[in-house]
Design a protein around this motif. Structure first.
Motif, PDB file in Angstrom:
ATOM      1  N   THR A 227       0.841  -1.203   0.000  1.00 35.90           N
ATOM      2  CA  THR A 227       0.000   0.000   0.000  1.00 35.90           C
ATOM      3  C   THR A 227       0.869   1.243   0.000  1.00 35.90           C
ATOM      4  N   ILE A 228       2.095   1.087   0.475  1.00 43.23           N
ATOM      5  CA  ILE A 228       3.086   2.171   0.460  1.00 43.23           C
ATOM      6  C   ILE A 228       4.397   1.565  -0.052  1.00 43.23           C
ATOM      7  N   GLY A 229       5.118   2.291  -0.874  1.00 43.08           N
ATOM      8  CA  GLY A 229       6.396   1.806  -1.375  1.00 43.08           C
ATOM      9  C   GLY A 229       6.264   1.148  -2.738  1.00 43.08           C
ATOM     10  N   THR A 230       7.417   0.742  -3.284  1.00 41.53           N
ATOM     11  CA  THR A 230       7.491   0.179  -4.628  1.00 41.53           C
ATOM     12  C   THR A 230       8.194  -1.175  -4.581  1.00 41.53           C
ATOM     13  N   LYS A 231       7.670  -2.133  -5.345  1.00 38.36           N
ATOM     14  CA  LYS A 231       8.275  -3.465  -5.382  1.00 38.36           C
ATOM     15  C   LYS A 231       9.749  -3.371  -5.776  1.00 38.36           C
ATOM     16  N   GLY A 232      10.571  -4.092  -5.025  1.00 44.18           N
ATOM     17  CA  GLY A 232      11.987  -4.153  -5.351  1.00 44.18           C
ATOM     18  C   GLY A 232      12.801  -2.981  -4.859  1.00 44.18           C
ATOM     19  N   GLU A 233      12.183  -2.047  -4.141  1.00 42.16           N
ATOM     20  CA  GLU A 233      12.914  -0.897  -3.629  1.00 42.16           C
ATOM     21  C   GLU A 233      12.743  -0.786  -2.108  1.00 42.16           C
ATOM     22  N   VAL A 234      13.850  -0.513  -1.415  1.00 39.31           N
ATOM     23  CA  VAL A 234      13.772  -0.314   0.033  1.00 39.31           C
ATOM     24  C   VAL A 234      13.030   0.991   0.311  1.00 39.31           C
ATOM     25  N   HIS A 235      12.026   0.876   1.172  1.00 41.21           N
ATOM     26  CA  HIS A 235      11.206   2.057   1.490  1.00 41.21           C
ATOM     27  C   HIS A 235      11.452   2.468   2.946  1.00 41.21           C
ATOM     28  N   PHE A 236      11.558   3.755   3.167  1.00 42.29           N
ATOM     29  CA  PHE A 236      11.701   4.313   4.514  1.00 42.29           C
ATOM     30  C   PHE A 236      10.394   5.041   4.844  1.00 42.29           C
ATOM     31  N   GLU A 237       9.797   4.694   6.001  1.00 42.54           N
ATOM     32  CA  GLU A 237       8.497   5.274   6.365  1.00 42.54           C
ATOM     33  C   GLU A 237       8.541   5.791   7.802  1.00 42.54           C
ATOM     34  N   ASP A 238       8.061   7.028   7.991  1.00 45.05           N
ATOM     35  CA  ASP A 238       7.908   7.555   9.348  1.00 45.05           C
ATOM     36  C   ASP A 238       6.783   6.784  10.032  1.00 45.05           C
ATOM     37  N   GLU A 239       7.123   6.064  11.111  1.00 47.89           N
ATOM     38  CA  GLU A 239       6.144   5.202  11.772  1.00 47.89           C
ATOM     39  C   GLU A 239       6.048   5.521  13.261  1.00 47.89           C
ATOM     40  N   THR A 240       4.916   5.114  13.823  1.00 47.96           N
ATOM     41  CA  THR A 240       4.705   5.201  15.271  1.00 47.96           C
ATOM     42  C   THR A 240       4.616   3.787  15.827  1.00 47.96           C
ATOM     43  N   GLN A 241       5.396   3.514  16.839  1.00 47.75           N
ATOM     44  CA  GLN A 241       5.277   2.233  17.562  1.00 47.75           C
ATOM     45  C   GLN A 241       4.244   2.422  18.667  1.00 47.75           C
ATOM     46  N   ILE A 242       3.216   1.588  18.661  1.00 48.01           N
ATOM     47  CA  ILE A 242       2.142   1.669  19.656  1.00 48.01           C
ATOM     48  C   ILE A 242       2.172   0.414  20.512  1.00 48.01           C
TER      49      ILE A 242
ATOM     50  N   SER B  88      -3.238  -0.344   7.441  1.00 45.97           N
ATOM     51  CA  SER B  88      -3.234  -0.273   5.972  1.00 45.97           C
ATOM     52  C   SER B  88      -2.230  -1.213   5.318  1.00 45.97           C
ATOM     53  N   TYR B  89      -1.228  -1.687   6.075  1.00 45.63           N
ATOM     54  CA  TYR B  89      -0.189  -2.515   5.463  1.00 45.63           C
ATOM     55  C   TYR B  89      -0.729  -3.880   5.053  1.00 45.63           C
ATOM     56  N   GLU B  90      -0.156  -4.412   3.965  1.00 44.59           N
ATOM     57  CA  GLU B  90      -0.500  -5.777   3.549  1.00 44.59           C
ATOM     58  C   GLU B  90      -0.033  -6.782   4.596  1.00 44.59           C
ATOM     59  N   GLU B  91       1.179  -6.599   5.095  1.00 41.93           N
ATOM     60  CA  GLU B  91       1.722  -7.434   6.164  1.00 41.93           C
ATOM     61  C   GLU B  91       1.874  -6.561   7.406  1.00 41.93           C
ATOM     62  N   VAL B  92       1.105  -6.870   8.438  1.00 37.85           N
ATOM     63  CA  VAL B  92       1.128  -6.059   9.661  1.00 37.85           C
ATOM     64  C   VAL B  92       2.203  -6.604  10.603  1.00 37.85           C
ATOM     65  N   ALA B  93       3.128  -5.763  10.979  1.00 36.39           N
ATOM     66  CA  ALA B  93       4.174  -6.147  11.931  1.00 36.39           C
ATOM     67  C   ALA B  93       3.644  -5.929  13.349  1.00 36.39           C
ATOM     68  N   TYR B  94       3.642  -6.986  14.134  1.00 42.50           N
ATOM     69  CA  TYR B  94       3.180  -6.866  15.518  1.00 42.50           C
ATOM     70  C   TYR B  94       3.764  -7.997  16.351  1.00 42.50           C
ATOM     71  N   GLU B  95       3.721  -7.818  17.663  1.00 42.65           N
ATOM     72  CA  GLU B  95       4.122  -8.886  18.579  1.00 42.65           C
ATOM     73  C   GLU B  95       3.222  -8.831  19.809  1.00 42.65           C
ATOM     74  N   ILE B  96       2.925 -10.017  20.367  1.00 41.38           N
ATOM     75  CA  ILE B  96       2.123 -10.124  21.583  1.00 41.38           C
ATOM     76  C   ILE B  96       2.906 -10.931  22.606  1.00 41.38           C
TER      77      ILE B  96
END
Length: 364
Positions: free
Chosen positions: A184-199, A220-228
């Motif tokens: 949803t953000i970024g381009t295939k094959g390219e490293v993307h840098f995104e301003d993010e908030t850790q909640i 919004s991400y296709e793959e959601v990064a999370y840990e429980i």
């Protein structure tokens, strides 16, 4: 309504996640999709209770104690348990047991004892372990407020008397979508840098699926990064037994007389009197000998419970009074509490309080 609708109300109130591992709770007999005709609430499910349900046109029995506690290897009617199950099945009556899920609820069995004894400043005696979890996730900074609110709406972020609790850090996230990704953000094959908030938010364990659903539906991400992770923190709202105080202290004999009257018991077995006033007490409905040491650590003047054995009374060690009021007597108001709760939630069905005396112990 169907049987499952009532189960939903019961488990919203006292989630089965907090029942003890040894227990057998939930729907024990019957079909959860059956159309409901009426509800009978009881402490124990005996044959006479099933007869009472039949007479009142109730096809769901909500029982505190489970009629099936150990595995059944046959159904021949040779024991009272087998006869109850057979009669319930024959008359298409479902049986649901709530037992230690309600024992561990802050408004459950022990709160009902505290209310009966008019105790104040109540708290859990033995908080349950491993009931609090923490979610940490990472979201684009522009979406942080929306996601945080969705997690709060799902029940996360409640700490004691405070709601909407979270911790937030801002940083930079990186990712490189491969050719099979659909970013949803970024381009295939390219490293993307995104301003993010850790909640980071905490939540009680029975809400985990609801919390994750809110996370995935909002992020919004296709793959959601999370840990429980599961926390070691004590949960002051879930656990067995309670501690409370009388408004005014009373003598030991006044206390025992008050206890006998309020709990409607024929007799009280107790340890030696110590000649000290009684003000702070602990209560634990049902068999509570395992909690004597916790009652001592709580600094109570008396511990009210049931099913104490001969040698248990020695454990008082002149530190407190142990008062055994009887198993049935300690839990007798539980069915009244369940009826009151269900009556508030279900207004279009008769909820019948069982009149059957299921106490197997008699006094001469």
């Amino acid at each position: 309504m169907i049987v499952q609708d009532v189960i939903n109300h019961l488990e919203d109130f006292a989630p089965l996640n907090y029942a003890e591992d040894f227990d057998n709770v939930g729907l024990l007999v019957g079909d959860k999709t059956n159309t409901l005709t009426g509800i009978l609430v009881t402490l124990d499910t005996l044959e006479t209770v099933v007869d009472e349900a039949i007479a009142n046109h109730c096809n769901l029995i909500v029982s505190f104690h489970p009629i099936i506690f150990k595995g059944l290897k046959k159904l021949t009617g040779q024991t009272y348990v087998e006869r109850v199950v057979l009669k319930a099945i024959k008359h298409n009556i479902s049986i649901y047991a709530i037992h230690t899920a309600l024992d561990n609820h802050i408004e459950g069995v022990n709160a009902m004892i505290c209310n009966q004894l008019q105790l104040v400043n109540t708290s859990i005696l033995i908080p349950q372990n491993n009931t609090i979890k923490k979610l940490t996730t990472f979201v684009p900074k522009t979406e942080a407020n929306t996601l945080r609110q969705a997690l709060f709406d799902a029940g996360a972020g409640q700490i004691g008397n405070y709601s909407d609790c979270s911790f937030n850090l801002e940083g930079t996230g990186t990712f490189n979508p491969d050719q099979n990704a659909n970013p949803t953000i970024g381009t295939k094959g390219e490293v993307h840098f995104e301003d993010e908030t850790q909640i980071s938010v905490t939540f009680v364990k029975h809400l985990e699926s609801k919390i994750l659903k809110a996370l995935f539906n909002t992020h919004s991400y296709e793959e959601v990064a999370y840990e429980i992770i599961t926390l070691e923190n004590k949960n002051q709202h879930i656990g067995i037994g309670m501690v409370g105080e009388f408004e005014s202290e009373m003598s030991e004999t006044e206390f025992l007389s008050f206890l006998k009257t309020k709990m409607n018991t024929a007799c009280i077995r107790h340890s030696a009197l110590l000649g000290k006033p009684i003000k702070k007490i602990a209560v634990l409905g049902g068999s509570g000998s395992f909690a004597i040491s916790q009652a001592k650590r709580a600094g109570v003047d008396a511990f009210i419970t049931a099913d104490l054995k001969y040698h248990d009374f020695f454990s008082a060690e002149n530190e407190l009074i142990l008062a055994d009021i009887g198993h049935f007597e300690s839990e007798q108001f539980t069915k009244n509490g369940l009826v009151a709760h269900l009556t508030k939630k279900i207004t279009n069905f008769a909820i019948v309080l069982s009149k059957t005396d299921t106490n197997p112990v008699k006094y001469f």
